[in-house]
Design an enzyme around this catalytic site. Sequence first.
Site, PDB file in Angstrom:
ATOM      1  N   SER A  91       4.748   6.087  12.510  1.00  0.00           N
ATOM      2  CA  SER A  91       3.509   5.505  11.982  1.00  0.00           C
ATOM      3  C   SER A  91       2.594   6.590  11.442  1.00  0.00           C
ATOM      4  O   SER A  91       2.798   7.784  11.692  1.00  0.00           O
ATOM      5  CB  SER A  91       2.775   4.733  13.083  1.00  0.00           C
ATOM      6  OG  SER A  91       2.224   5.640  14.030  1.00  0.00           O
ATOM      7  N   CYS A  92       1.572   6.169  10.729  1.00  0.00           N
ATOM      8  CA  CYS A  92       0.602   7.136  10.192  1.00  0.00           C
ATOM      9  C   CYS A  92      -0.094   7.890  11.321  1.00  0.00           C
ATOM     10  O   CYS A  92      -0.310   9.105  11.237  1.00  0.00           O
ATOM     11  CB  CYS A  92      -0.419   6.421   9.305  1.00  0.00           C
ATOM     12  SG  CYS A  92      -1.311   5.075  10.109  1.00  0.00           S
ATOM     13  N   THR A 109      -2.321   0.378  20.220  1.00  0.00           N
ATOM     14  CA  THR A 109      -1.508   1.241  19.372  1.00  0.00           C
ATOM     15  C   THR A 109      -0.403   1.841  20.215  1.00  0.00           C
ATOM     16  O   THR A 109      -0.619   2.211  21.374  1.00  0.00           O
ATOM     17  CB  THR A 109      -2.336   2.370  18.734  1.00  0.00           C
ATOM     18  OG1 THR A 109      -1.448   3.229  17.991  1.00  0.00           O
ATOM     19  CG2 THR A 109      -3.067   3.215  19.760  1.00  0.00           C
ATOM     20  N   ARG A 130       0.827  -1.213   0.000  1.00  0.00           N
ATOM     21  CA  ARG A 130       0.000   0.000   0.000  1.00  0.00           C
ATOM     22  C   ARG A 130       0.866   1.270   0.000  1.00  0.00           C
ATOM     23  O   ARG A 130       0.665   2.162  -0.821  1.00  0.00           O
ATOM     24  CB  ARG A 130      -0.927   0.017   1.228  1.00  0.00           C
ATOM     25  CG  ARG A 130      -1.919  -1.122   1.311  1.00  0.00           C
ATOM     26  CD  ARG A 130      -2.859  -1.167   0.124  1.00  0.00           C
ATOM     27  NE  ARG A 130      -3.647   0.044  -0.011  1.00  0.00           N
ATOM     28  CZ  ARG A 130      -4.128   0.495  -1.163  1.00  0.00           C
ATOM     29  NH1 ARG A 130      -3.859  -0.145  -2.292  1.00  0.00           N
ATOM     30  NH2 ARG A 130      -4.879   1.566  -1.214  1.00  0.00           N
ATOM     31  N   HIS A 175      -9.410   3.584  13.441  1.00  0.00           N
ATOM     32  CA  HIS A 175      -8.504   3.315  12.326  1.00  0.00           C
ATOM     33  C   HIS A 175      -9.130   2.364  11.312  1.00  0.00           C
ATOM     34  O   HIS A 175      -9.708   1.338  11.671  1.00  0.00           O
ATOM     35  CB  HIS A 175      -7.201   2.711  12.858  1.00  0.00           C
ATOM     36  CG  HIS A 175      -6.046   2.813  11.927  1.00  0.00           C
ATOM     37  ND1 HIS A 175      -5.983   2.132  10.725  1.00  0.00           N
ATOM     38  CD2 HIS A 175      -4.887   3.527  12.003  1.00  0.00           C
ATOM     39  CE1 HIS A 175      -4.851   2.420  10.115  1.00  0.00           C
ATOM     40  NE2 HIS A 175      -4.167   3.262  10.862  1.00  0.00           N
TER      41      HIS A 175
END
Length: 479
Positions: A287-288, A346, A136, A315
């Site tokens: 991370s995003c 997370t 991705r 998410h």
Amino acid sequence: MSADKHLQSWQERFEMAEAMQPLLGKLYRNQGVEVVVYGKPLLNASTIEIIKSHRLVRRHVGDKLRLRESFPFIQALSKLAVKQCKVDIGKLAVNYWRDHSDASQIEAYMATELSAGINYGDDTPARDVVLYGFGRIGRLLARLLIERTGKSNKLCLRAIVLRGGKKGDLEKRASLLRRDSVHGPFNGSVEVDEENNAIIANGTYIQIIYANSPDQVDYTQYGIQNALIVDNTGIWKDEAGLGLHLKSPGAAKVLLTAPASGAIKNIVHGVNDNDILPEDTIVSAASCTTNAITPVLKALNDKYGIENGHVETIHSYTNDQNLIDNYHSADRRGRSAPLNMVITETGAAKAVAKALPVLEGKLTGNAIRVPTPNVSMAIISVNLNAETNRDELNEYLKDMALLSELQNQIDFTESTEIVSSDLVGSRYAGVIDSQATIAEGKRAILYVWYDNEFGYSCQVVGVMQKMLGLTTLSLPNSQ
């Protein structure tokens, strides 16, 4: 205004937007200049998107910006040797028309305001980039790097490293680059060179290399030298594993597109990218979620101070989850991702402290995976050291999104109708939903949208540029 005049006005705007497009394209390809209007990118924008970006200026300054008012600034910009810059033509135009009633001084005004960008970066050599992994994030990074193709391009995508190599693999990889169920079709042409094992996308020749380990590739045999290897696999996260890349001839630096362990620097572009030193050979882009929340948390802490808080991430599901119920080593993740909300852990809240040490030990976090394929939301609940209210806090965050050093990371919306799918393709790390803001006394709750794929990939590109010394100026400096 009569119906005919409405139509005539629309056609004039449409034609003006069409006239802008070739200039915008040439500026980017030939000079590395990205033109925006109050942060909204015009690169590869349709005529309708250009018109909408001008209409949105009203939300920021209280009055609309007409295309005929901004077009002379694009023309003036095209005559200047400005390079490797992001130029906000909206801010330049609004600031100019506040003090002038005619266009006679535009070229002189632009030359002054953009003087720092004249021939900027000319002495910096272009650098080779290799994508290790093509999932991705890898494919979106490829799109972003190919988008930058031109004679002033400094980030040169040279190769993609994959595992496998079965018959038909190359065409399938090319097909995944051409078409994306979330982000739509590739903007251009993708060809396959079977004989030489390569993909050619918009004229960019990309060598496809098959390898099972980072240290099994000799990049120099493909003419690749001193390259940045961007590891998108997530398999190796420590210095020992990622260091394998550096054993391959032609590799110079490694960037991980996931949180790293150990002493590896976790970088959020726009917040702590100045921590990257020339001698750093392995860096993580975090991370995003960490990228989405850290700029907002920095903005909050800079003004109000943060006592403590909690971040809850809503998410979208990811490829790590199962399509239908099946075995998974992690708790709950074995359950069908498209059919369930799944509570999971997370590390993003704790990871913030790696980019923003002042928040060490102040935040907790958790996550809920939900049945959407892309775009997520972080709900930031904090106790502040100073009092505020909803209107004051929103006004401050709006200014941060428009006028601060975090303007490339933070976006701000006042829409009462926005939903997750509206944010697909957002180039920002996070988008503050001001209509959902709650603030009273020393308590504040913010809702931050983020495209956990594309927005994050844009942040990764920023870290890539910083690692290779390919900085981009944001102009004008005066707001």
